[in-house]
Scaffold this motif. Structure first.
Motif, PDB file in Angstrom:
ATOM      1  N   TRP A 249       0.598   3.853  -3.103  1.00 41.08           N
ATOM      2  CA  TRP A 249       0.044   5.300  -2.680  1.00 41.08           C
ATOM      3  C   TRP A 249       0.948   6.327  -3.364  1.00 41.08           C
TER       4      TRP A 249
ATOM      5  N   ALA B 195       0.768  -1.156  -0.198  1.00 42.23           N
ATOM      6  CA  ALA B 195       0.084  -0.018  -0.117  1.00 42.23           C
ATOM      7  C   ALA B 195       0.756   1.227   0.077  1.00 42.23           C
TER       8      ALA B 195
ATOM      9  N   VAL C  39      -3.090   0.484   5.312  1.00 45.09           N
ATOM     10  CA  VAL C  39      -3.268   1.192   4.070  1.00 45.09           C
ATOM     11  C   VAL C  39      -3.240   2.816   4.744  1.00 45.09           C
TER      12      VAL C  39
ATOM     13  N   VAL D 292       0.032   8.916  -5.976  1.00 44.97           N
ATOM     14  CA  VAL D 292      -1.198   9.753  -5.411  1.00 44.97           C
ATOM     15  C   VAL D 292      -0.788  10.785  -4.439  1.00 44.97           C
ATOM     16  N   ALA D 293       0.223  10.441  -3.539  1.00 47.35           N
ATOM     17  CA  ALA D 293       0.507  11.245  -2.604  1.00 47.35           C
ATOM     18  C   ALA D 293       1.482  12.212  -3.262  1.00 47.35           C
TER      19      ALA D 293
ATOM     20  N   PHE E  87      -0.279   5.590   3.104  1.00 44.73           N
ATOM     21  CA  PHE E  87      -0.586   6.611   2.499  1.00 44.73           C
ATOM     22  C   PHE E  87       0.259   7.654   3.551  1.00 44.73           C
TER      23      PHE E  87
END
Length: 124
Positions: A27, A23, A101, A30-31, A105
């Motif tokens: 991520w 995860a 998860v 996206v981060a 993130f």
């Protein structure tokens, strides 16, 4: 789902650890895109990306950083966070996975923020 007599050290702990590592790595783009919207993100061999128009470039740049060495470090940190989250919540698999998860993130965003603040990636 509850597994009796397992406090996160058996199969549940290692499954959540693997999930946390995966995860955290997934991520990362996206981060990076989110950080690009909020602050800036360094583009390799270029300048910093800022704004909505550059969010895709920031996501792809984070993939470059993952390949160049950030990926294994992020995976290990996410796996450690997943393992300790499994030990914290006990034998409840779904809670451990959800916490892993969220921690993934957070670690991905922290890594992107570290790249953005130091500016070491672009040589600035």
């Amino acid at each position: 789902m509850s597994i009796e007599h397992d406090q996160g050290t058996g199969v549940v702990g290692w499954a959540v650890a693997a999930w946390g590592g995966i995860a955290a790595v997934l991520w990362a783009p996206v981060a990076a895109a989110l950080l690009d919207l909020l602050y800036r993100f360094p583009i390799p061999f270029g300048d910093f990306a800022t704004g909505l128009a550059e969010a895709g470039n920031a996501g792809l740049a984070s993939v470059y950083y993952l390949v160049m060495g950030e990926g294994p470090v992020l995976f290990l940190l996410g796996a450690a966070a997943g393992y300790y989250s499994a030990r914290t919540v006990g034998p409840r698999l779904i809670r451990g996975l959800a916490l892993a998860v969220v921690a993934g993130f957070g670690l991905a965003f922290l890594g992107a923020l570290l790249l953005a603040v130091t500016g070491l990636a672009t040589g600035s």
